[in-house]
Design an enzyme around this catalytic site. Structure first.
Site, PDB file in Angstrom:
ATOM      1  N   GLY A   1      12.762  37.470 -47.000  1.00 55.72           N
ATOM      2  CA  GLY A   1      14.059  38.230 -46.567  1.00 55.72           C
ATOM      3  C   GLY A   1      14.443  39.471 -47.376  1.00 55.72           C
ATOM      4  O   GLY A   1      15.245  40.042 -47.054  1.00 55.72           O
TER       5      GLY A   1
ATOM      6  N   GLU B   1       7.912  33.718 -48.740  1.00 52.92           N
ATOM      7  CA  GLU B   1       7.427  34.098 -47.689  1.00 52.92           C
ATOM      8  C   GLU B   1       7.742  35.656 -47.502  1.00 52.92           C
ATOM      9  O   GLU B   1       8.428  35.956 -46.374  1.00 52.92           O
ATOM     10  CB  GLU B   1       7.864  33.218 -46.457  1.00 52.92           C
ATOM     11  CG  GLU B   1       7.804  31.883 -46.895  1.00 52.92           C
ATOM     12  CD  GLU B   1       8.514  31.046 -45.438  1.00 52.92           C
ATOM     13  OE1 GLU B   1       9.401  31.517 -44.786  1.00 52.92           O
ATOM     14  OE2 GLU B   1       8.003  29.900 -45.451  1.00 52.92           O
TER      15      GLU B   1
ATOM     16  N   ARG C   1      11.722  49.655 -34.065  1.00 50.73           N
ATOM     17  CA  ARG C   1      12.798  49.276 -34.893  1.00 50.73           C
ATOM     18  C   ARG C   1      14.182  50.040 -34.814  1.00 50.73           C
ATOM     19  O   ARG C   1      15.268  49.391 -34.751  1.00 50.73           O
ATOM     20  CB  ARG C   1      12.363  49.097 -36.365  1.00 50.73           C
ATOM     21  CG  ARG C   1      11.285  48.208 -36.659  1.00 50.73           C
ATOM     22  CD  ARG C   1      11.129  48.050 -38.111  1.00 50.73           C
ATOM     23  NE  ARG C   1      11.831  47.444 -38.913  1.00 50.73           N
ATOM     24  CZ  ARG C   1      13.041  48.099 -39.589  1.00 50.73           C
ATOM     25  NH1 ARG C   1      12.874  49.344 -39.592  1.00 50.73           N
ATOM     26  NH2 ARG C   1      13.803  47.608 -40.353  1.00 50.73           N
TER      27      ARG C   1
ATOM     28  N   CYS D   1      10.724  56.791 -21.242  1.00 49.77           N
ATOM     29  CA  CYS D   1      11.861  57.025 -20.332  1.00 49.77           C
ATOM     30  C   CYS D   1      13.167  56.109 -20.696  1.00 49.77           C
ATOM     31  O   CYS D   1      13.489  55.151 -19.680  1.00 49.77           O
ATOM     32  CB  CYS D   1      11.476  57.149 -18.871  1.00 49.77           C
ATOM     33  SG  CYS D   1      10.460  58.316 -18.465  1.00 49.77           S
ATOM     34  N   GLU D   2      13.587  56.167 -21.878  1.00 50.29           N
ATOM     35  CA  GLU D   2      14.867  55.361 -22.217  1.00 50.29           C
ATOM     36  C   GLU D   2      15.476  56.216 -23.137  1.00 50.29           C
ATOM     37  O   GLU D   2      14.963  56.836 -24.220  1.00 50.29           O
ATOM     38  CB  GLU D   2      14.389  54.232 -22.913  1.00 50.29           C
ATOM     39  CG  GLU D   2      13.434  53.054 -22.153  1.00 50.29           C
ATOM     40  CD  GLU D   2      14.140  52.299 -21.483  1.00 50.29           C
ATOM     41  OE1 GLU D   2      15.354  52.089 -21.429  1.00 50.29           O
ATOM     42  OE2 GLU D   2      13.600  51.480 -20.177  1.00 50.29           O
TER      43      GLU D   2
HETATM   44  C1  PLP Z   1      10.478  36.567 -40.664  1.00 50.48           C
HETATM   45  C2  PLP Z   1      10.356  35.684 -41.541  1.00 50.48           C
HETATM   46  C3  PLP Z   1       9.882  35.832 -43.080  1.00 50.48           C
HETATM   47  C4  PLP Z   1       9.598  37.107 -43.586  1.00 50.48           C
HETATM   48  O1  PLP Z   1      10.797  37.919 -43.484  1.00 50.48           O
HETATM   49  P1  PLP Z   1      10.681  39.454 -44.303  1.00 50.48           P
HETATM   50  O2  PLP Z   1      12.115  39.831 -44.133  1.00 50.48           O
HETATM   51  O3  PLP Z   1       9.719  40.169 -43.633  1.00 50.48           O
HETATM   52  O4  PLP Z   1      10.440  39.111 -45.753  1.00 50.48           O
HETATM   53  C5  PLP Z   1       9.636  34.742 -43.768  1.00 50.48           C
HETATM   54  N1  PLP Z   1       9.823  33.561 -43.439  1.00 50.48           N
HETATM   55  C6  PLP Z   1      10.348  33.144 -42.158  1.00 50.48           C
HETATM   56  C7  PLP Z   1      10.742  31.800 -41.609  1.00 50.48           C
HETATM   57  C8  PLP Z   1      10.423  34.279 -41.225  1.00 50.48           C
HETATM   58  O5  PLP Z   1      11.019  33.963 -39.964  1.00 50.48           O
END
Ligand code: PLP
Length: 423
Positions: free
Chosen positions: A239, A275, A314, A346-347
């Site tokens: 995140g 993660e 995005r 086409c959006e």
């Molecule tokens: C999407 C996600 C991530 C990665 O998020 P980033 O913002 O790309 O770092 C990590 N863990 C879980 C459980 C996620 O759903």
């Protein structure tokens, strides 16, 4: 963080590869990733964390096998959210013992595949999932190592569509129910409790929500241990946000994040895992596109490019801001008229940027949409029967097509005609 897309001799390059030449070789549009940038991001992040931490790269950000292999060589693990991602991570050579399985809707077939591979742990998001995993593990004569994903009910202050740590989202087990969920898990013979997991959202640009979440989880870990559970791991989730403005310093700096995590968790007595997805991949990729037309309306000038929202969703989906630059370096002080940069789909939402100052551009010129390495190609589709665009990985002066362009024949070959329509 630093990226390796820079002008050299008046042309934007990916490391040492000229993007105008690459465009001639592979056609447009195409995604281009930089190995040196991926490596740098991984190393800076790893260097900021407590030693021994597991970095389980969030495969969903960019699941190209070549990207996964690049990260695997640096020692990355993987955070996967589907059986498909598990298969890709294993195929790329990421050891099963470094794979974490997240996601709210794991099926029994996916659980079986993960147990069979011998993954590091499951991050379990609900009671029914826990029951299913227990059943699958017992049937296989195994015990599944789990952390429960706890929703700490903090506001990550990010876009609503990527905010996952509040009580009202579908993610995780509510903080107030955590102890009873662990107590129940402890009664299941197919389940081995190993830790706690928390992930509060994506593109978070402020350390405070992370700190609040980890602090709450630290209190929880103490009460879980008091309840008799062996908690040896804390999965801190992903995140961390990235700068979408070129040349900006990142908000927050991964080093500051690492220092905060180290300080907050130092007495938790847990091995940490992380993660990160976007942090590793976003600024390691760009989308190169050619200008089809410059359409001058009464109110606006539209730069119509050959990439569309199906290639990079995005901006349409999250109102995301991406820096856009000309591949040919503009002369200093040259005029920068305002363009609405749009694709051919086409959006009305097929809009990459509104009223964006860019150099004077004409049909045939190349532009690069920056910070497109995460949640770019993975979210692409073939809406408007637009074939999926290729992905290219650069390393120094070398480049390779790591996903070929789809052809019209590929598109047609995906469908089948039932008997009553054929002949
Ligand atoms: C999407 C996600 C991530 C990665 O998020 P980033 O913002 O790309 O770092 C990590 N863990 C879980 C459980 C996620 O759903």
């Amino acid at each position: 963080m630093v990226n390796h897309f820079q002008y050299r001799d008046g042309v934007l390059c990916a490391e040492e590869v000229r993007l105008d030449e690459l465009a001639r070789a592979v056609g447009t549009p195409f995604y281009c990733y930089s190995t040196a940038t991926l490596e740098r991001h991984f190393k800076v992040f790893a260097g900021a964390l407590p030693p021994g931490s597991l970095i389980a790269y969030a495969v969903k950000a960019n699941d190209n096998l070549a990207v996964l292999k690049t990260l695997a060589k640096l020692g990355a693990g993987a955070d996967v959210v589907s059986g498909g991602e598990l298969a890709k991570a294993l195929a790329a050579g990421i050891p099963a013992g470094k794979i974490v399985f997240s996601g709210v809707g794991k099926t029994k077939a996916e659980m079986r595949a993960a147990l069979d591979a011998g993954i590091h742990q499951f991050n379990v998001e609900s009671e029914p999932e826990l029951a299913a995993l227990n059943e699958v593990a017992l049937a296989m004569g195994k015990r599944a190592a789990i952390s429960l994903r706890i929703n700490p009910d903090v506001d990550a202050k990010t876009h609503a569509k990527i905010n996952t740590g509040k009580a009202e989202t579908k993610f995780g087990i509510p903080f107030v129910h955590a102890r009873e969920a662990y107590a129940h898990a402890a009664t299941l013979a197919g389940i081995e409790i190993v830790g706690v997991d928390v992930h509060i959202g994506s593109q978070i640009t402020d350390l405070d929500p992370f700190e609040a979440a980890f602090t709450r989880i630290g209190e929880l870990i103490a009460s879980l241990r008091a309840d008799g559970h062996a908690i040896s791991r804390l999965d801190c989730g992903g995140g961390l946000g990235v700068p979408y403005f070129h040349h900006n310093s990142p908000p927050p700096d991964p080093t500051a994040y690492g220092a905060m995590v180290t300080r907050v968790t130092k007495d938790f007595g847990c091995r940490l895992s992380f993660e990160p997805g976007r942090l590793i991949a976003a600024n390691a990729g760009i989308l190169v596109s050619e200008v089809i037309y410059v359409k001058r309306g009464d109110a606006k000038t539209f730069l119509i490019i050959d990439a569309g929202m199906n290639d990079l969703i995005r901006p349409a989906m999250y109102d995301a801001w991406h820096e856009i630059v000309a591949v040919q370096e503009p002369a200093p002080g040259s005029p920068r008229p305002l363009y609405d940069v749009v694709g051919p789909v086409c959006e009305t939402s097929d809009l990459f940027a509104a009223a964006r100052p860019l150099p004077d551009l004409k049909s045939g010129d190349l532009v690069a949409i920056l910070s497109a390495g995460a949640y770019g190609a993975v979210m692409a589709g073939d809406y408007n029967a637009r074939p999926r665009v290729p992905e290219v990985l650069v390393s120094g002066g070398q480049w390779g097509i790591v996903r070929p362009r789809e052809s019209h024949a590929d598109l047609i070959a995906k469908d089948r005609i039932p008997d009553w329509l054929s002949g």
